[in-house]
Scaffold this motif. Structure first.
Motif, PDB file in Angstrom:
ATOM      1  N   VAL A 194       0.838  -1.384   0.113  1.00 53.07           N
ATOM      2  CA  VAL A 194      -0.004   0.133   0.008  1.00 53.07           C
ATOM      3  C   VAL A 194       0.999   1.192   0.037  1.00 53.07           C
ATOM      4  O   VAL A 194       0.519   2.252   0.274  1.00 53.07           O
ATOM      5  CB  VAL A 194      -0.862   0.101   1.209  1.00 53.07           C
ATOM      6  CG1 VAL A 194      -2.098  -0.937   1.180  1.00 53.07           C
ATOM      7  CG2 VAL A 194      -0.138  -0.186   2.515  1.00 53.07           C
ATOM      8  N   SER A 195       2.095   0.939  -0.341  1.00 53.80           N
ATOM      9  CA  SER A 195       3.037   2.298  -0.418  1.00 53.80           C
ATOM     10  C   SER A 195       3.340   2.889   0.854  1.00 53.80           C
ATOM     11  O   SER A 195       3.915   4.015   0.997  1.00 53.80           O
ATOM     12  CB  SER A 195       2.605   3.289  -1.429  1.00 53.80           C
ATOM     13  OG  SER A 195       2.275   2.578  -2.751  1.00 53.80           O
ATOM     14  N   GLY A 196       3.112   2.115   1.917  1.00 49.61           N
ATOM     15  CA  GLY A 196       3.356   2.509   3.178  1.00 49.61           C
ATOM     16  C   GLY A 196       4.723   2.784   3.714  1.00 49.61           C
ATOM     17  O   GLY A 196       4.976   3.695   4.618  1.00 49.61           O
ATOM     18  N   ASP A 197       5.793   2.093   3.091  1.00 49.76           N
ATOM     19  CA  ASP A 197       7.242   1.909   3.142  1.00 49.76           C
ATOM     20  C   ASP A 197       7.577   3.543   3.161  1.00 49.76           C
ATOM     21  O   ASP A 197       8.475   3.935   3.679  1.00 49.76           O
ATOM     22  CB  ASP A 197       7.768   1.092   2.770  1.00 49.76           C
ATOM     23  CG  ASP A 197       7.659   1.292   1.017  1.00 49.76           C
ATOM     24  OD1 ASP A 197       6.390   1.288   0.684  1.00 49.76           O
ATOM     25  OD2 ASP A 197       8.500   1.266   0.120  1.00 49.76           O
ATOM     26  N   LYS A 198       7.069   4.175   2.186  1.00 51.49           N
ATOM     27  CA  LYS A 198       7.563   5.570   1.795  1.00 51.49           C
ATOM     28  C   LYS A 198       7.126   6.665   2.869  1.00 51.49           C
ATOM     29  O   LYS A 198       7.505   7.972   2.680  1.00 51.49           O
ATOM     30  CB  LYS A 198       7.272   6.247   0.685  1.00 51.49           C
ATOM     31  CG  LYS A 198       7.505   5.081  -0.666  1.00 51.49           C
ATOM     32  CD  LYS A 198       6.863   5.286  -1.879  1.00 51.49           C
ATOM     33  CE  LYS A 198       7.350   4.485  -3.046  1.00 51.49           C
ATOM     34  NZ  LYS A 198       6.170   3.393  -3.317  1.00 51.49           N
ATOM     35  N   LEU A 199       6.093   6.231   3.600  1.00 53.35           N
ATOM     36  CA  LEU A 199       5.653   7.306   4.726  1.00 53.35           C
ATOM     37  C   LEU A 199       6.365   7.268   6.082  1.00 53.35           C
ATOM     38  O   LEU A 199       7.184   5.982   6.445  1.00 53.35           O
ATOM     39  CB  LEU A 199       4.241   7.020   5.027  1.00 53.35           C
ATOM     40  CG  LEU A 199       3.280   6.916   3.726  1.00 53.35           C
ATOM     41  CD1 LEU A 199       1.940   6.264   4.180  1.00 53.35           C
ATOM     42  CD2 LEU A 199       3.215   8.286   3.140  1.00 53.35           C
ATOM     43  N   GLU A 200       6.403   8.274   6.766  1.00 55.67           N
ATOM     44  CA  GLU A 200       7.226   8.147   8.174  1.00 55.67           C
ATOM     45  C   GLU A 200       5.988   7.770   9.155  1.00 55.67           C
ATOM     46  O   GLU A 200       5.032   8.175   9.251  1.00 55.67           O
ATOM     47  CB  GLU A 200       7.568   9.862   8.384  1.00 55.67           C
ATOM     48  CG  GLU A 200       8.486   9.752   9.484  1.00 55.67           C
ATOM     49  CD  GLU A 200       8.987  11.253   9.839  1.00 55.67           C
ATOM     50  OE1 GLU A 200       9.191  11.497  11.048  1.00 55.67           O
ATOM     51  OE2 GLU A 200       9.246  12.051   8.645  1.00 55.67           O
TER      52      GLU A 200
END
Lengths: 137, 420
Positions: free
Chosen positions: B270-276
């Motif tokens: 869910v592209s969460g790895d790019k979020l802090e």
């Protein structure tokens, strides 16, 4: 005359007087819908009548039930003329469609609760995505 | 014909818009075009089910009359096109006078039920249809009402629905489709906020408080929280309370839990790895509970509802009630789905709760059944519940709500005051 551009909205063209607040709006919890006034004490428009006004808020709140409420208000003729938001929510937009109550949001010029002042005379054109302030330039 | 030029319509949809399938479907598709245009839908998407929230308190006379005009049409024009079900009703017609609900409220309810039945709507009267009727599946496009139903179906089932208010759910039932915007699109299902949980929630109330805390931090319909740190698969009831509270506090329609929910095996999905990541701290959770932390005070009514209780929760409440009885000044109300009520009757759970002195209502939910009027009629002010959603809502209806675990709620009903 000041022209403000917004996203295409819902309902017919309407003209009227603005009642503005930086607060949010819930049809279910903020209003006494029989008397036509803001009834939640913590709301910035507490005690004021919304009947016949073009209301301007930051955003819409409240659950799914509020979708029926604008229609219910409209059939009793105690209703705002239109509602403007910085950002509407899906539920209230659906409710506006049922009620054929004009509603627009997402203004290009910025925070609509700052751009419009209480008492301003407005023309709201949802189809064109345009709100005109006629008493100022 | 507002909006007809902006959205692509197929032949079938054009025919509906031209009125060839009667005025109900014509209203429905016109309604959908207006909403779709406001949210930049390019076309319509077929849906497999519709679920409508329409309690008489919010419908009013006007809403009931609106649906009645469709009910009067010939059968082929008024029948819904897909399986369509209903959210809790506002009046349990087997038990309303003792609650202080009026004949006028009941009559509005009776008229609405009759109109819905004419349309072929199944009166399931439940906000736990994902536990009791037919849960949607991964990738299933649906048109559900009730924020708790939508967030669970999107998140736990991987289905695709926006919050469809009553009129829009009705429109979807009539046309068999809905405008393709928001959560029907992949791009609105990617994570936008990342949360790290370090303390595992245990009771249902803990899940509700965690959901509410994240909902408040996420804070809008267009935010999608992804949650890390849940180390064991929660129960359906736990996720029900988690989601209902999150939607209530944040208007949030979708969450992901890494390793738990179907669209998020890994955070990258869910592209969460790019979020802090933001850690949800014990202080955050305590701050959420703080306004609802009354203890030692007299309690007027204990409520189990919002969402309606599953059969498993009914058994838990029944077990806690066994061999005890409530305080004479305190009432206990339990709301469940009609289908669960029937099972709970067969299994003796309703009897156990009612021997305690409680009342099990079928097909309603406390906050959707004229909560203000019912509170005034019964002198109920101080309310206790294990539902983080209901304590959030009822402050707006003149109650002083407090939050406690299921066990503490039953103990408080027994003692007549809020026990810690």
């Amino acid at each position: 005359m000041i022209k403000l551009k917004c996203h295409v909205g819902i309902g017919p063209v309407v003209e009227g007087e603005a009642l503005v607040t930086s607060d949010d709006f819930s049809a279910r919890y903020d209003l006494d819908r029989i008397k036509g006034v803001f009834s939640r004490p913590a709301h910035k428009l507490f005690g004021q009548s919304y009947d016949g006004k073009i209301l301007v808020f930051n955003t819409a709140k409240g659950g799914v039930a509020s979708a029926w409420m604008l229609h219910e208000m409209k059939t009793r003729n105690v209703t705002p003329k239109a509602i403007l938001f910085n950002a509407a929510n899906t539920i209230l937009a659906q409710g506006a469609a049922l009620a054929a109550l004009p509603m627009v949001d997402r203004f290009e010029e910025g925070d609509i609760t700052q751009l419009i002042k209480t008492g301003d005379h407005l023309i709201v054109d949802p189809e064109k995505g345009l709100v005109t302030i006629t008493n100022r330039s | 014909m507002i909006g007809c030029c902006d959205m692509k319509l197929n032949e079938k949809e054009q025919a509906m818009l031209a009125g060839k399938d009667g005025p109900a479907r014509q209203w429905a598709i016109e309604h959908q075009l207006q909403v779709g245009r406001m949210f930049d839908a390019e076309d319509m998407v077929e849906v497999s089910q519709s679920h409508m929230m329409a309690d008489p308190e919010s419908l009013g006379e006007a809403g009931v009359a609106f649906v009645e005009q469709f009910a009067a049409l010939p059968k082929e024009q008024r029948s819904v096109a897909i399986p369509m079900i209903t959210d809790p009703r506002g009046v349990d017609l087997t038990y309303y006078d003792p609650l202080g609900q009026t004949e006028e409220m009941a009559n509005l309810e009776r008229r609405f039920v009759a109109a819905c039945e004419k349309l072929g709507i199944m009166m399931t009267d439940t906000c736990i249809n994902y536990q009791t009727i037919m849960p949607p599946v991964l990738g299933d496009h649906i048109a559900y009402g009730d924020t708790g139903v939508v967030i669970y179906s999107n998140s736990v089932c991987g289905a695709r629905s926006n919050f469809e208010g009553g009129p829009s759910a009705l429109a979807a039932g009539l046309t068999g489709r809905t405008p393709r915007y928001g959560l029907h699109l992949d791009r609105h299902r990617q994570a936008t906020k990342r949360f790290l949980v370090t303390e595992q929630p245990e009771e249902l109330t803990d899940w509700g408080v965690l959901g509410a805390t994240i909902g408040r931090m996420a804070g809008s319909y267009w935010e999608v929280p992804v949650v890390e740190g849940i180390d064991k698969a929660p129960t359906s009831d736990a996720l029900k309370h988690f989601g209902a509270a999150m939607a209530s506090y944040g208007s949030t329609p979708l969450f992901h839990i890494v390793g738990v929910t179907p669209e998020c095996h890994r955070i990258e999905d869910v592209s969460g790895d790019k979020l802090e990541a933001r850690q949800v701290t014990a202080d955050d959770l305590a701050a959420l509970r703080q306004p609802f932390g009354a203890k030692g005070e007299k309690v007027d009514v204990v409520v189990f509802a919002a969402p309606q209780l599953s059969l498993v929760e009914m058994q838990q409440v029944a077990n806690l009630c066994q061999g005890r009885s409530k305080h004479s000044d305190t009432s206990l109300i339990v709301c469940t789905a009609p289908s669960v009520y029937a099972d709970a009757q067969r299994m003796g759970y309703n009897d156990a709760i009612e021997s305690f002195g409680g009342k099990v209502l079928q097909g309603t939910c406390f906050y959707q059944q004229y909560a203000r009027e019912v509170g005034e009629a019964n002198g109920w002010k101080r309310l206790l519940s294990n539902s983080t959603k209901i304590v959030n809502i009822l402050g707006g209806y003149g109650y002083l709500p407090a939050l406690a675990s299921m066990e503490a709620c039953v103990a408080s009903a027994e003692k007549g005051e809020i026990v810690g």
